[in-house]
Scaffold this motif. Structure first.
Motif, PDB file in Angstrom:
ATOM      1  N   ASN A  12       0.801  -1.220   0.000  1.00 19.78           N
ATOM      2  CA  ASN A  12       0.000   0.000   0.000  1.00 19.78           C
ATOM      3  C   ASN A  12       0.836   1.273   0.000  1.00 19.78           C
ATOM      4  O   ASN A  12       0.298   2.367   0.155  1.00 19.78           O
ATOM      5  N   ARG A  13       2.141   1.141  -0.190  1.00 20.96           N
ATOM      6  CA  ARG A  13       3.001   2.328  -0.159  1.00 20.96           C
ATOM      7  C   ARG A  13       3.343   2.745  -1.592  1.00 20.96           C
ATOM      8  O   ARG A  13       4.240   2.199  -2.228  1.00 20.96           O
ATOM      9  N   LEU A  14       2.598   3.719  -2.070  1.00 22.55           N
ATOM     10  CA  LEU A  14       2.706   4.131  -3.470  1.00 22.55           C
ATOM     11  C   LEU A  14       4.080   4.710  -3.783  1.00 22.55           C
ATOM     12  O   LEU A  14       4.632   4.481  -4.869  1.00 22.55           O
ATOM     13  N   ASN A  15       4.635   5.483  -2.847  1.00 23.92           N
ATOM     14  CA  ASN A  15       5.923   6.117  -3.126  1.00 23.92           C
ATOM     15  C   ASN A  15       7.055   5.095  -3.133  1.00 23.92           C
ATOM     16  O   ASN A  15       8.022   5.243  -3.868  1.00 23.92           O
ATOM     17  N   LEU A  16       6.935   4.056  -2.314  1.00 25.91           N
ATOM     18  CA  LEU A  16       7.924   2.988  -2.358  1.00 25.91           C
ATOM     19  C   LEU A  16       7.838   2.239  -3.686  1.00 25.91           C
ATOM     20  O   LEU A  16       8.863   1.891  -4.285  1.00 25.91           O
ATOM     21  N   GLN A  17       6.619   2.001  -4.161  1.00 28.59           N
ATOM     22  CA  GLN A  17       6.455   1.361  -5.473  1.00 28.59           C
ATOM     23  C   GLN A  17       7.075   2.232  -6.572  1.00 28.59           C
ATOM     24  O   GLN A  17       7.709   1.719  -7.502  1.00 28.59           O
ATOM     25  N   LYS A  71       2.134  16.135  -5.958  1.00 26.67           N
ATOM     26  CA  LYS A  71       2.905  14.944  -6.311  1.00 26.67           C
ATOM     27  C   LYS A  71       2.092  13.680  -6.061  1.00 26.67           C
ATOM     28  O   LYS A  71       2.064  12.768  -6.894  1.00 26.67           O
ATOM     29  N   GLU A  72       1.412  13.619  -4.928  1.00 24.48           N
ATOM     30  CA  GLU A  72       0.600  12.450  -4.602  1.00 24.48           C
ATOM     31  C   GLU A  72      -0.552  12.288  -5.576  1.00 24.48           C
ATOM     32  O   GLU A  72      -0.949  11.172  -5.915  1.00 24.48           O
ATOM     33  N   SER A  73      -1.101  13.419  -6.040  1.00 27.89           N
ATOM     34  CA  SER A  73      -2.167  13.363  -7.037  1.00 27.89           C
ATOM     35  C   SER A  73      -1.656  12.776  -8.350  1.00 27.89           C
ATOM     36  O   SER A  73      -2.323  11.958  -8.991  1.00 27.89           O
ATOM     37  N   LEU A  74      -0.457  13.184  -8.746  1.00 27.95           N
ATOM     38  CA  LEU A  74       0.138  12.654  -9.970  1.00 27.95           C
ATOM     39  C   LEU A  74       0.490  11.175  -9.815  1.00 27.95           C
ATOM     40  O   LEU A  74       0.299  10.382 -10.732  1.00 27.95           O
ATOM     41  N   GLN A  75       0.971  10.803  -8.635  1.00 32.64           N
ATOM     42  CA  GLN A  75       1.333   9.405  -8.402  1.00 32.64           C
ATOM     43  C   GLN A  75       0.118   8.494  -8.474  1.00 32.64           C
ATOM     44  O   GLN A  75       0.225   7.345  -8.916  1.00 32.64           O
ATOM     45  N   LEU A 124       2.891  13.667 -17.652  1.00 33.56           N
ATOM     46  CA  LEU A 124       2.714  13.539 -16.204  1.00 33.56           C
ATOM     47  C   LEU A 124       4.025  13.164 -15.527  1.00 33.56           C
ATOM     48  O   LEU A 124       4.347  13.669 -14.442  1.00 33.56           O
ATOM     49  N   GLU A 125       4.804  12.286 -16.182  1.00 28.72           N
ATOM     50  CA  GLU A 125       6.107  11.912 -15.631  1.00 28.72           C
ATOM     51  C   GLU A 125       7.054  13.112 -15.608  1.00 28.72           C
ATOM     52  O   GLU A 125       7.800  13.313 -14.643  1.00 28.72           O
ATOM     53  N   ASP A 126       7.003  13.915 -16.665  1.00 26.98           N
ATOM     54  CA  ASP A 126       7.842  15.116 -16.708  1.00 26.98           C
ATOM     55  C   ASP A 126       7.447  16.082 -15.592  1.00 26.98           C
ATOM     56  O   ASP A 126       8.314  16.690 -14.940  1.00 26.98           O
ATOM     57  N   GLN A 127       6.148  16.233 -15.383  1.00 25.33           N
ATOM     58  CA  GLN A 127       5.657  17.115 -14.318  1.00 25.33           C
ATOM     59  C   GLN A 127       6.084  16.597 -12.948  1.00 25.33           C
ATOM     60  O   GLN A 127       6.453  17.377 -12.064  1.00 25.33           O
ATOM     61  N   MET A 128       6.055  15.270 -12.782  1.00 21.41           N
ATOM     62  CA  MET A 128       6.476  14.664 -11.533  1.00 21.41           C
ATOM     63  C   MET A 128       7.946  14.966 -11.243  1.00 21.41           C
ATOM     64  O   MET A 128       8.322  15.320 -10.120  1.00 21.41           O
ATOM     65  N   GLN A 129       8.791  14.838 -12.251  1.00 24.06           N
ATOM     66  CA  GLN A 129      10.211  15.110 -12.076  1.00 24.06           C
ATOM     67  C   GLN A 129      10.457  16.563 -11.679  1.00 24.06           C
ATOM     68  O   GLN A 129      11.301  16.866 -10.829  1.00 24.06           O
ATOM     69  N   GLN A 130       9.694  17.478 -12.292  1.00 23.36           N
ATOM     70  CA  GLN A 130       9.844  18.887 -11.974  1.00 23.36           C
ATOM     71  C   GLN A 130       9.453  19.173 -10.527  1.00 23.36           C
ATOM     72  O   GLN A 130      10.128  19.918  -9.812  1.00 23.36           O
ATOM     73  N   THR A 186       2.203  21.743  -0.172  1.00 18.62           N
ATOM     74  CA  THR A 186       1.449  21.975  -1.406  1.00 18.62           C
ATOM     75  C   THR A 186       2.009  21.126  -2.552  1.00 18.62           C
ATOM     76  O   THR A 186       1.258  20.502  -3.311  1.00 18.62           O
ATOM     77  N   LYS A 187       3.342  21.116  -2.658  1.00 18.09           N
ATOM     78  CA  LYS A 187       3.988  20.329  -3.713  1.00 18.09           C
ATOM     79  C   LYS A 187       3.756  18.833  -3.508  1.00 18.09           C
ATOM     80  O   LYS A 187       3.544  18.085  -4.469  1.00 18.09           O
ATOM     81  N   ILE A 188       3.786  18.397  -2.262  1.00 17.77           N
ATOM     82  CA  ILE A 188       3.592  16.972  -1.970  1.00 17.77           C
ATOM     83  C   ILE A 188       2.177  16.532  -2.346  1.00 17.77           C
ATOM     84  O   ILE A 188       1.967  15.444  -2.891  1.00 17.77           O
ATOM     85  N   LYS A 189       1.188  17.373  -2.054  1.00 19.62           N
ATOM     86  CA  LYS A 189      -0.195  17.046  -2.434  1.00 19.62           C
ATOM     87  C   LYS A 189      -0.320  16.888  -3.945  1.00 19.62           C
ATOM     88  O   LYS A 189      -0.991  15.979  -4.435  1.00 19.62           O
TER      89      LYS A 189
END
Length: 548
Positions: free
Chosen positions: A56-61, A441-445, A388-394, A436-439
């Protein structure tokens, strides 16, 4: 400088403990990496998530996915148990990193998995972490059992009562009766004792407008649970099910704790005993005359309410005295909650199953459709996923930049260049920006966690479809039902009670099952790398997509 990624995690319970906060972990890791001559370019943070499992850990995945793409050379954590508390999970993660020549380092534990000694120490620490977690769980369970034996409520939601804090000790709670809810409980017991069956009783109270604790219609099972719950005669029942996460409903404890509670009863003991005796007399299961398979149970959706449709059968008697059984799929809400919820909306099982399997067969064996499907998936990945991947990297770069700012403000404070108040104000402002950035990021993930921009191979899809078709047409019932539940997202029915759409979704897990791969043959990173949907329409050409 060596490209480095950091991983931080904190569970809900740990958030209040000093030294476990996400900010403290990140700050420690960044400072340690700078001291070691590393540059933190990627941050993967799971907030409020237990370390019990990696699923259930999306960021670890996401970290594992990026590791396979070679985005960094080292992974740093504050402590090994931040990565995983389960030793098997920890070893699996490190295996993925080792396969990609990525070292695993800890700020508080002196080992480096690029060496044999480091791997041994990591394995030992993983075992200790798993032992610590098990000890904590056992201690919590022991404390809750002691409370239950003392007649105290361990928490939860139950119709007829509300849990309130004790006036003497705020850390303790007690149960108090909620009169309008207690009236419903009394009515349920009274109606059952007067001869109402569970289904009739459920339908009756739903028609009267009575609602459950959560404001929903009552189900048959919910009514049964109320009738069987000794809390209503002033008892505390605890530990009825053991190890729910592993055993689910199979973990029934035949000897739960049942003692006198501190709360007032709602139901008199005489009524309770009458209801229990009546239920015992009625609960003998009749001999099953017919046992048929319903492979589409739960997959077909009711055209009126959208609930899953379940197995139903009608027995009709011929003039010669013989019987014939007709199979149907019926609205589950109607079956479970009565006419207050919906109507039966029955569809003949033979007809709908024949249509679904024929439609899948004709579609999946059409090479033109399959080629269009693969082309469509790959085009969508290029046009949708890649941006979306490019936005995530930024966003990741911006978060790293904010963390570097925090480090610089700390340095200014340590050099007595700014006051503690100035430091607090600056850090508070930066922290809000990071949140704000983390929210975002989580939306993109959430959109990216099951997708990537790598092209899907046509031959893989063709093999997958061939095997899938063979399974649903020729496999044994249990295997067929398992695969259908993994692949079929839903089947919709129109107002004429005919199939409207069949929505299929394939991912790494279903691919491995269909192609017959064993558990150990696929790595953790396989799941996100293969993912697409296919929609089959009743009278139209197929539509397909790379993401939902």
């Amino acid at each position: 400088m060596i490209k480095t990624a950091l991983y931080a995690r904190v569970s809900t319970a740990e958030q209040a403990e000093e030294g476990y906060s996400i900010d403290a972990q990140i700050e420690t890791i960044i400072r340690k990496c700078e001291h070691e001559g590393r540059q933190v370019e990627y941050q993967y943070i799971d907030r409020g998530i237990s370390g019990k499992s990696i699923n259930n850990r999306l960021n670890l995945q996401q970290l594992l996915k990026d590791a396979n793409e070679g985005k960094f050379e080292e992974v740093w954590v504050w402590k090994t148990n931040r990565m995983a508390r389960n030793q098997l999970d920890l070893l699996t993660i490190v295996e993925v990193l080792n396969k990609n020549n990525i070292a695993f380092r800890s700020c508080t534990e002196p080992f480096d998995t690029s060496t044999h000694l480091g791997k041994l120490m990591m394995s030992l620490l993983g075992s200790i972490g798993e032992f610590e977690r098990g000890t904590i769980v056992d201690n919590v369970k022991m404390g809750m059992k002691q409370r239950a034996r003392a007649g105290k409520w361990n928490g939860g939601v139950v119709l007829g009562y509300v849990s309130v804090k004790s006036e003497i000790n705020e850390n303790k709670t007690r149960l108090e009766i909620v009169e309008n809810e207690a009236y419903i409980v009394k009515e349920i017991f009274r109606l059952y004792s007067e001869g109402r069956g569970l289904k009739s009783l459920t339908n009756h109270i739903n028609k009267l407008g009575y609602k459950s604790k959560k404001g929903n219609l009552f189900s048959i099972n919910a009514v049964k649970e109320i009738l069987m719950n000794p809390i209503y005669i002033g008892k505390i029942r605890y530990n009825r099910r053991e190890n729910w996460n592993e055993k689910r409903r199979k973990g029934v404890n035949k000897n739960p704790i049942i003692v006198d509670g501190e709360h007032k009863p709602i139901i008199p003991i005489e009524l309770w005993e009458r209801v229990q005796k009546l239920y015992s007399e009625r609960s003998h299961k009749p001999t099953r005359i017919y046992s048929g398979s319903y492979p589409l149970t739960g997959l077909i959706k009711c055209p009126m309410c959208g609930a899953s449709m379940v197995a139903g059968r009608v027995k009709k008697k011929h003039k010669d005295g013989s019987y014939v059984i007709h199979r149907y799929y019926q609205c589950g809400a109607w079956r479970n909650k009565g006419t207050a919820a919906c109507r039966s909306n029955s569809v003949k099982a033979d007809a709908v199953e024949q249509f679904v399997f024929d439609k899948i067969h004709l579609s999946l064996f059409n090479e033109d459709i399959l080629k269009d499907l693969v082309n469509n998936i790959n085009e969508k990945r290029k046009s949708t996923i890649k941006p979306l991947e490019d936005q995530m990297q930024q966003i990741e770069k911006e978060i790293c930049a904010y963390d570097m700012k925090k480090s610089k403000w700390f340095e200014l404070y340590e050099d007595s260049m700014i006051s503690k108040e100035d430091l607090s104000q600056r850090l508070a402002s930066i922290t809000e920006e990071i949140k704000t950035k983390i929210k975002l990021k989580e939306s993109l993930q959430a959109k990216l966690r099951l997708n990537n921009s790598e092209p899907v191979d046509y031959q893989v899809v063709k093999n997958l479809m061939t095997n899938f078709n063979q399974i649903i047409r020729n496999a044994a019932h249990d295997k067929k039902k398992t695969i259908l539940n993994m692949v079929v997202e839903r089947i919709t029915i129109n107002n004429e009670r005919k199939v409207d759409t069949i929505i299929l979704h394939f991912d790494g897990k279903s691919k491995n099952h269909i192609l017959g791969k064993k558990e150990g043959e696929s790595s953790v990173e396989d799941s996100p790398s293969f993912n697409f949907s296919l929609v089959l329409y009743q009278n139209q050409n197929q539509k397909y997509g790379g993401n939902k």
